[in-house]
Scaffold this active site. Sequence first.
Site, PDB file in Angstrom:
ATOM      1  N   GLY A 148       0.735  -1.405  -0.003  1.00 41.00           N
ATOM      2  CA  GLY A 148       0.017  -0.054   0.014  1.00 41.00           C
ATOM      3  C   GLY A 148       0.963   1.169  -0.026  1.00 41.00           C
ATOM      4  N   ARG A 262       9.679  -2.892 -10.947  1.00 44.58           N
ATOM      5  CA  ARG A 262       9.746  -2.388 -12.476  1.00 44.58           C
ATOM      6  C   ARG A 262      10.894  -3.145 -13.441  1.00 44.58           C
ATOM      7  NH1 ARG A 262      10.468   3.956 -10.096  1.00 44.58           N
ATOM      8  NH2 ARG A 262       8.194   4.188  -9.806  1.00 44.58           N
ATOM      9  N   GLU A 382       3.376   1.435 -11.150  1.00 46.76           N
ATOM     10  CA  GLU A 382       4.772   1.306 -11.039  1.00 46.76           C
ATOM     11  C   GLU A 382       5.777   2.375 -11.753  1.00 46.76           C
ATOM     12  OE1 GLU A 382       6.379  -0.993  -9.291  1.00 46.76           O
ATOM     13  OE2 GLU A 382       4.690  -2.433  -8.847  1.00 46.76           O
ATOM     14  N   HIS A 385       4.094   6.320 -17.535  1.00 46.23           N
ATOM     15  CA  HIS A 385       4.836   6.327 -18.577  1.00 46.23           C
ATOM     16  C   HIS A 385       5.683   7.843 -18.752  1.00 46.23           C
ATOM     17  CE1 HIS A 385       6.166   4.497 -22.457  1.00 46.23           C
ATOM     18  NE2 HIS A 385       5.695   5.512 -22.936  1.00 46.23           N
ATOM     19  N   PHE A 402       9.904  17.132 -11.830  1.00 46.38           N
ATOM     20  CA  PHE A 402       8.833  16.612 -11.137  1.00 46.38           C
ATOM     21  C   PHE A 402       7.835  17.620 -10.525  1.00 46.38           C
ATOM     22  CE2 PHE A 402      11.142  12.812 -11.423  1.00 46.38           C
ATOM     23  CZ  PHE A 402      10.239  11.776 -11.304  1.00 46.38           C
TER      24      PHE A 402
HETATM   25  C1  LIG Z   1      -4.705  -1.993 -11.722  1.00 47.64           C
HETATM   26  C2  LIG Z   1      -3.537  -1.088 -10.697  1.00 47.64           C
HETATM   27  C3  LIG Z   1      -3.013  -1.808  -9.998  1.00 47.64           C
HETATM   28  C4  LIG Z   1      -2.199  -0.967  -8.842  1.00 47.64           C
HETATM   29  N1  LIG Z   1      -1.427  -1.663  -8.029  1.00 47.64           N
HETATM   30  C5  LIG Z   1      -0.972  -0.895  -6.832  1.00 47.64           C
HETATM   31  C6  LIG Z   1      -0.429  -1.444  -5.775  1.00 47.64           C
HETATM   32  O1  LIG Z   1      -0.383  -2.829  -5.684  1.00 47.64           O
HETATM   33  N2  LIG Z   1       0.077  -0.810  -4.778  1.00 47.64           N
HETATM   34  C7  LIG Z   1       0.185   0.783  -4.950  1.00 47.64           C
HETATM   35  O2  LIG Z   1       0.492   1.223  -4.002  1.00 47.64           O
HETATM   36  N3  LIG Z   1      -0.271   1.385  -6.293  1.00 47.64           N
HETATM   37  C8  LIG Z   1      -0.944   0.391  -7.177  1.00 47.64           C
HETATM   38  N4  LIG Z   1      -1.272   1.219  -8.257  1.00 47.64           N
HETATM   39  C9  LIG Z   1      -1.486   2.499  -8.409  1.00 47.64           C
HETATM   40  C10 LIG Z   1      -0.501   3.238  -9.305  1.00 47.64           C
HETATM   41  O3  LIG Z   1       0.921   2.981  -9.127  1.00 47.64           O
HETATM   42  C11 LIG Z   1      -0.902   4.590  -9.705  1.00 47.64           C
HETATM   43  O4  LIG Z   1      -1.946   4.435 -10.412  1.00 47.64           O
HETATM   44  C12 LIG Z   1       0.196   5.441 -10.598  1.00 47.64           C
HETATM   45  O5  LIG Z   1       1.408   5.677  -9.636  1.00 47.64           O
HETATM   46  C13 LIG Z   1      -0.427   6.656 -11.223  1.00 47.64           C
HETATM   47  O6  LIG Z   1      -0.902   7.435  -9.942  1.00 47.64           O
HETATM   48  P1  LIG Z   1      -2.438   7.982 -10.354  1.00 47.64           P
HETATM   49  O7  LIG Z   1      -3.373   7.030 -10.925  1.00 47.64           O
HETATM   50  O8  LIG Z   1      -2.992   8.641  -9.222  1.00 47.64           O
HETATM   51  O9  LIG Z   1      -2.294   9.007 -11.520  1.00 47.64           O
HETATM   52  P2  LIG Z   1      -1.679  10.680 -11.185  1.00 47.64           P
HETATM   53  O10 LIG Z   1      -0.527  10.502 -10.462  1.00 47.64           O
HETATM   54  O11 LIG Z   1      -2.776  11.458 -10.917  1.00 47.64           O
HETATM   55  O12 LIG Z   1      -1.409  11.051 -12.674  1.00 47.64           O
HETATM   56  C14 LIG Z   1      -2.168  11.531 -13.781  1.00 47.64           C
HETATM   57  C15 LIG Z   1      -1.320  11.755 -15.131  1.00 47.64           C
HETATM   58  O13 LIG Z   1      -0.593  12.937 -14.763  1.00 47.64           O
HETATM   59  C16 LIG Z   1       0.770  12.731 -15.358  1.00 47.64           C
HETATM   60  N5  LIG Z   1       1.644  12.994 -14.007  1.00 47.64           N
HETATM   61  C17 LIG Z   1       1.534  13.057 -12.947  1.00 47.64           C
HETATM   62  N6  LIG Z   1       2.681  13.974 -12.253  1.00 47.64           N
HETATM   63  C18 LIG Z   1       3.142  14.416 -13.531  1.00 47.64           C
HETATM   64  C19 LIG Z   1       4.399  15.352 -13.663  1.00 47.64           C
HETATM   65  N7  LIG Z   1       4.957  15.552 -12.499  1.00 47.64           N
HETATM   66  N8  LIG Z   1       4.835  15.699 -14.734  1.00 47.64           N
HETATM   67  C20 LIG Z   1       3.962  15.395 -15.912  1.00 47.64           C
HETATM   68  N9  LIG Z   1       2.886  14.624 -15.796  1.00 47.64           N
HETATM   69  C21 LIG Z   1       2.550  14.111 -14.369  1.00 47.64           C
HETATM   70  C22 LIG Z   1       0.805  11.154 -14.969  1.00 47.64           C
HETATM   71  O14 LIG Z   1       1.741  10.691 -16.000  1.00 47.64           O
HETATM   72  C23 LIG Z   1      -0.487  10.558 -15.459  1.00 47.64           C
HETATM   73  O15 LIG Z   1      -0.648  10.510 -16.804  1.00 47.64           O
HETATM   74  C24 LIG Z   1      -2.102   0.497  -9.091  1.00 47.64           C
HETATM   75  C25 LIG Z   1      -2.808   0.709 -10.263  1.00 47.64           C
HETATM   76  C26 LIG Z   1      -3.811   0.195 -11.225  1.00 47.64           C
HETATM   77  C27 LIG Z   1      -4.203   1.123 -12.093  1.00 47.64           C
END
Ligand SMILES: Cc1cc2nc3c(=O)[nH]c(=O)nc-3n(C[C@H](O)[C@H](O)[C@H](O)COP(=O)(O)OP(=O)(O)OC[C@H]3O[C@@H](n4cnc5c(N)ncnc54)[C@H](O)[C@@H]3O)c2cc1C
Length: 403
Positions: A148, A262, A382, A385, A402
């Site tokens: 988590g 990763r 993880e 992109h 970032f």
């Molecule tokens: C099926 C699934 C399983 C998962 N399993 C786990 C798990 O086991 N444990 C866990 O902890 N998490 C897990 N995750 C979470 C996953 O790691 C996150 O979804 C991921 O880190 C992105 O976070 P977010 O979805 O909040 O997107 P956001 O962080 O809100 O990003 C939205 C968009 O904004 C872009 N963005 C964000 N910041 C920047 C920046 N500084 N500059 C430019 N663009 C930016 C991103 O690239 C993305 O395109 C899982 C996700 C999925 C979908």
Amino acid sequence: MSTEAKDFHHSLKQDTFNHPDFYMLDELFTDEQKLIRSTIRDFVKRDISPIIEDACQQARFPQHLVKQLGEMGCFGPQLPTKYGCGGMDYTTYGIMMQELERCDSGIRSTASVQGSLVMYPIYLFGSEEQKMKYLPRLATGELLGCFGLTEPDYGSDPGGMKSNFKDMGDHYLLNGSKMWISNSPFADIAVIWAKDEEGKICGLILERGMEGFTTPETHGKWSLRASATGELVFDNVKVPKENLLPGVKGLRGPLSCLNSARYGISWGAVGAAMDCYESAVKYSKERIMFGKPIARFQLQQKKLSEMLTEITKAQLLCWRLGKLMDEGRATPAQISLAKRNNVEMALNIAREARQIHGGMGITGEYPIMRHMMNLESVITYEGTHDVHLLILGLEITGENAFN
Ligand SMILES: Cc1cc2nc3c(=O)[nH]c(=O)nc-3n(C[C@H](O)[C@H](O)[C@H](O)COP(=O)(O)OP(=O)(O)OC[C@H]3O[C@@H](n4cnc5c(N)ncnc54)[C@H](O)[C@@H]3O)c2cc1C
């Protein structure tokens, strides 16, 4: 159904996968690595391929596979035998993840989470008692774990997390929530990350059944449907003090686990790409249009040639990264490059393979659409992109883009 139709249906369902090896990379692997690969491949063909399509169609986590994955050594193969793990090298770990994801990214996700995100932090940052208590049972699949880190408002920016715990003298009191957690609805334990009273990120081991700790499932996913995803909710959870991971404070803790996961994904994604490619080659030879197999048309040959080129490049990347991991020299940016490249490559190949299969490409008769939908999660979790570009950008320029 006529006999021919039955045979046709059966042949489509049969898993006859054999990996493409255009540059004879098998010569670079040891006999032991190749033996492990064929053992996992046989296991996948026998026990996972026949059920995976139904599991995905029904969005059902095949829970019975957890024990089998443990028996096959898929959980923490790279960790020491002292704790009941495989004691193998990182290249072998990568090969195993590739074989699992060749079948389905959701199955690989279950193994990645267990091995790299639950067992690895306990191994790296846990006390000897914690290691002895949890690792052997996680290795066999007697226990299933989840990791988590992500919160509803903190995905790419986990440092901002709100989950926190207070020192109550004889225990910690934990509050907050996590979202998008793979394995959470079925997990026996959770390695979670929360801030202490000084705002430092620490790891805690939670066990199912602790009062105030719930794991509601997330429904309605179009991706990774054979992997259960859910939340972790902490409502005044009393966590015993011995459940704190003593060896780390700060974001370095979760990030070092992510590196290991990763790395596995960079191999795994190639597996998904190889499955799509193999299916497309077969289909192009069987499908007759305008009186000849579509494999005879240049447009289809271009697609297949480009697929094989990209797979071969990615296979080389994996092999070299594996060597660097085994020598302890792989950097986070090198891992980011491989994860980012290989997942995008696999997604592009899935899309092209889908077109080669025509209308059939959208059905469950072929694995293409399932891989494609799965990879839409793999390209986001993880580290998205975009985030991997920022990691590379920082490495190249020394400038942090970032925030
Ligand atoms: C099926 C699934 C399983 C998962 N399993 C786990 C798990 O086991 N444990 C866990 O902890 N998490 C897990 N995750 C979470 C996953 O790691 C996150 O979804 C991921 O880190 C992105 O976070 P977010 O979805 O909040 O997107 P956001 O962080 O809100 O990003 C939205 C968009 O904004 C872009 N963005 C964000 N910041 C920047 C920046 N500084 N500059 C430019 N663009 C930016 C991103 O690239 C993305 O395109 C899982 C996700 C999925 C979908």
